[in-house]
Scaffold this motif. Structure first.
Motif, PDB file in Angstrom:
ATOM      1  N   TYR A   1     -21.762   7.219  14.895  1.00 53.45           N
ATOM      2  CA  TYR A   1     -21.183   5.928  15.257  1.00 53.45           C
ATOM      3  C   TYR A   1     -20.576   5.187  14.072  1.00 53.45           C
ATOM      4  N   ASN A   2     -21.070   5.447  12.877  1.00 49.83           N
ATOM      5  CA  ASN A   2     -20.511   4.924  11.637  1.00 49.83           C
ATOM      6  C   ASN A   2     -20.207   3.418  11.716  1.00 49.83           C
ATOM      7  N   LEU A   3     -21.213   2.634  12.001  1.00 41.55           N
ATOM      8  CA  LEU A   3     -21.048   1.183  12.122  1.00 41.55           C
ATOM      9  C   LEU A   3     -20.525   0.552  10.846  1.00 41.55           C
ATOM     10  N   GLU A   4     -20.885   1.132   9.710  1.00 46.88           N
ATOM     11  CA  GLU A   4     -20.420   0.570   8.446  1.00 46.88           C
ATOM     12  C   GLU A   4     -18.894   0.581   8.368  1.00 46.88           C
ATOM     13  N   GLU A   5     -18.277   1.623   8.894  1.00 42.07           N
ATOM     14  CA  GLU A   5     -16.814   1.684   8.873  1.00 42.07           C
ATOM     15  C   GLU A   5     -16.212   0.722   9.899  1.00 42.07           C
ATOM     16  N   LEU A   6     -16.874   0.592  11.049  1.00 41.60           N
ATOM     17  CA  LEU A   6     -16.378  -0.345  12.060  1.00 41.60           C
ATOM     18  C   LEU A   6     -16.386  -1.779  11.541  1.00 41.60           C
ATOM     19  N   TRP A   7     -17.361  -2.098  10.744  1.00 42.64           N
ATOM     20  CA  TRP A   7     -17.485  -3.439  10.181  1.00 42.64           C
ATOM     21  C   TRP A   7     -17.107  -3.418   8.701  1.00 42.64           C
ATOM     22  N   ALA A   8     -16.110  -2.639   8.342  1.00 43.26           N
ATOM     23  CA  ALA A   8     -15.731  -2.430   6.941  1.00 43.26           C
ATOM     24  C   ALA A   8     -15.266  -3.704   6.252  1.00 43.26           C
ATOM     25  N   GLU A   9     -14.830  -4.694   6.998  1.00 46.76           N
ATOM     26  CA  GLU A   9     -14.390  -5.949   6.388  1.00 46.76           C
ATOM     27  C   GLU A   9     -15.555  -6.699   5.745  1.00 46.76           C
ATOM     28  N   ALA A  10     -16.762  -6.419   6.210  1.00 52.68           N
ATOM     29  CA  ALA A  10     -17.934  -7.082   5.640  1.00 52.68           C
ATOM     30  C   ALA A  10     -18.302  -6.397   4.333  1.00 52.68           C
ATOM     31  N   LYS A  11     -18.639  -7.189   3.362  1.00 50.35           N
ATOM     32  CA  LYS A  11     -19.044  -6.620   2.080  1.00 50.35           C
ATOM     33  C   LYS A  11     -20.448  -6.051   2.231  1.00 50.35           C
ATOM     34  N   LYS A  12     -20.583  -4.782   1.945  1.00 49.13           N
ATOM     35  CA  LYS A  12     -21.881  -4.138   2.054  1.00 49.13           C
ATOM     36  C   LYS A  12     -22.722  -4.442   0.829  1.00 49.13           C
ATOM     37  N   LYS A  13     -23.995  -4.518   1.070  1.00 48.39           N
ATOM     38  CA  LYS A  13     -24.908  -4.814  -0.016  1.00 48.39           C
ATOM     39  C   LYS A  13     -26.132  -3.929   0.159  1.00 48.39           C
ATOM     40  N   LYS A  14     -26.285  -2.934  -0.691  1.00 44.74           N
ATOM     41  CA  LYS A  14     -27.465  -2.075  -0.624  1.00 44.74           C
ATOM     42  C   LYS A  14     -28.682  -2.914  -0.968  1.00 44.74           C
ATOM     43  N   ILE A  15     -29.735  -2.737  -0.220  1.00 43.82           N
ATOM     44  CA  ILE A  15     -30.924  -3.553  -0.392  1.00 43.82           C
ATOM     45  C   ILE A  15     -32.075  -2.687  -0.890  1.00 43.82           C
ATOM     46  N   SER A  16     -32.758  -3.203  -1.853  1.00 46.05           N
ATOM     47  CA  SER A  16     -34.000  -2.590  -2.310  1.00 46.05           C
ATOM     48  C   SER A  16     -34.971  -3.729  -2.580  1.00 46.05           C
ATOM     49  N   LYS A  17     -36.166  -3.418  -2.919  1.00 45.63           N
ATOM     50  CA  LYS A  17     -37.148  -4.475  -3.185  1.00 45.63           C
ATOM     51  C   LYS A  17     -36.692  -5.376  -4.321  1.00 45.63           C
ATOM     52  N   ALA A  18     -35.968  -4.814  -5.270  1.00 46.61           N
ATOM     53  CA  ALA A  18     -35.507  -5.593  -6.423  1.00 46.61           C
ATOM     54  C   ALA A  18     -34.434  -6.598  -6.029  1.00 46.61           C
ATOM     55  N   THR A  19     -33.579  -6.253  -5.050  1.00 45.64           N
ATOM     56  CA  THR A  19     -32.477  -7.154  -4.688  1.00 45.64           C
ATOM     57  C   THR A  19     -32.744  -7.939  -3.423  1.00 45.64           C
ATOM     58  N   ALA A  20     -33.845  -7.709  -2.739  1.00 48.04           N
ATOM     59  CA  ALA A  20     -34.111  -8.389  -1.472  1.00 48.04           C
ATOM     60  C   ALA A  20     -34.188  -9.894  -1.638  1.00 48.04           C
ATOM     61  N   GLY A  21     -34.627 -10.380  -2.764  1.00 45.02           N
ATOM     62  CA  GLY A  21     -34.748 -11.813  -2.954  1.00 45.02           C
ATOM     63  C   GLY A  21     -33.568 -12.435  -3.669  1.00 45.02           C
ATOM     64  N   ALA A  22     -32.592 -11.630  -4.050  1.00 46.79           N
ATOM     65  CA  ALA A  22     -31.447 -12.150  -4.798  1.00 46.79           C
ATOM     66  C   ALA A  22     -30.608 -13.069  -3.936  1.00 46.79           C
ATOM     67  N   GLY A  23     -29.942 -14.024  -4.565  1.00 46.03           N
ATOM     68  CA  GLY A  23     -29.086 -14.956  -3.841  1.00 46.03           C
ATOM     69  C   GLY A  23     -27.899 -14.242  -3.236  1.00 46.03           C
ATOM     70  N   GLU A  24     -27.345 -14.813  -2.186  1.00 43.28           N
ATOM     71  CA  GLU A  24     -26.233 -14.194  -1.493  1.00 43.28           C
ATOM     72  C   GLU A  24     -24.921 -14.753  -2.007  1.00 43.28           C
ATOM     73  N   SER A  25     -23.938 -13.912  -2.111  1.00 46.97           N
ATOM     74  CA  SER A  25     -22.632 -14.302  -2.608  1.00 46.97           C
ATOM     75  C   SER A  25     -21.900 -15.166  -1.590  1.00 46.97           C
ATOM     76  N   LYS A  26     -21.101 -16.121  -2.070  1.00 48.65           N
ATOM     77  CA  LYS A  26     -20.365 -17.021  -1.182  1.00 48.65           C
ATOM     78  C   LYS A  26     -19.094 -16.394  -0.633  1.00 48.65           C
ATOM     79  N   ASP A  27     -18.440 -15.530  -1.418  1.00 50.19           N
ATOM     80  CA  ASP A  27     -17.172 -14.948  -0.978  1.00 50.19           C
ATOM     81  C   ASP A  27     -17.376 -13.521  -0.492  1.00 50.19           C
ATOM     82  N   LEU A  28     -18.166 -13.360   0.545  1.00 51.51           N
ATOM     83  CA  LEU A  28     -18.532 -12.028   0.999  1.00 51.51           C
ATOM     84  C   LEU A  28     -17.459 -11.349   1.831  1.00 51.51           C
ATOM     85  N   LEU A  29     -16.604 -12.094   2.447  1.00 52.42           N
ATOM     86  CA  LEU A  29     -15.682 -11.479   3.381  1.00 52.42           C
ATOM     87  C   LEU A  29     -14.267 -11.978   3.249  1.00 52.42           C
ATOM     88  N   LYS A  30     -13.352 -11.159   3.663  1.00 49.46           N
ATOM     89  CA  LYS A  30     -11.987 -11.586   3.908  1.00 49.46           C
ATOM     90  C   LYS A  30     -11.881 -11.693   5.421  1.00 49.46           C
TER      91      LYS A  30
END
Length: 160
Positions: free
Chosen positions: A98-127
């Motif tokens: 189904y490749n949902l990541e490609e269907l929603w390719a306009e969204a900026k992907k962010k790989k998540i791990s325990k180290a980045t789970a608490g990191a702040g979210e970027s303001k300019d994530l999408l076009k």
């Protein structure tokens, strides 16, 4: 529950049951139906069901609302609806198909791990996704005059 806390809760629940390839997509500029989409993979039907169940339990324990869960019977693709967030838990083959990541390719992907789970979210994530569609003129409804239905007498010869 705030969106940031909900993301942290869901990611922690996914990692607790060993989900892999966790991705968080911010889709606020693409759709108004929800703000975030989290996609994760499980190894088997039992694994995806266990992951989804853990997400539901952790979100409810954290004070969040679970609006629905779909696909639990089959277990190949389980969708957890958290209102402003959708969580897709899929087996690797289904996810690749189904490749949902490609269907929603306009969204900026962010790989998540325990180290980045608490990191702040970027303001300019999408076009913004701009769909150029041709203007479709509505068709006029054609109203045909219909003559009233005449009742036939039960006795066509007129004799009683």
């Amino acid at each position: 529950m705030t969106p940031a806390k909900l993301v942290k809760t869901v990611v922690a629940a996914l990692e607790e049951i060993k989900a892999h390839d966790i991705e968080v997509l911010d889709v606020t500029k693409i759709t108004t139906l929800f703000d975030r989409m989290i996609i994760a993979s499980g190894d088997s039907t039992r694994h995806t069901k266990a992951i989804a169940n853990n997400v539901v339990e952790k979100v409810k324990a954290g004070g969040g609302m679970v609006y629905g869960v779909e696909g639990e019977q089959a277990g190949e693709w389980v969708l957890v609806d958290l209102g402003d967030m959708l969580v897709h838990i899929m087996q690797a083959t289904v996810r690749a198909h189904y490749n949902l990541e490609e269907l929603w390719a306009e969204a900026k992907k962010k790989k998540i791990s325990k180290a980045t789970a608490g990191a702040g979210e970027s303001k300019d994530l999408l076009k913004p996704l701009v769909a150029k569609s041709s203007t479709v003129k509505p068709r006029k409804a054609s109203i045909k005059s219909v003559s009233p239905v005449r009742k036939k007498s039960p006795n066509p010869g007129g004799a009683s």
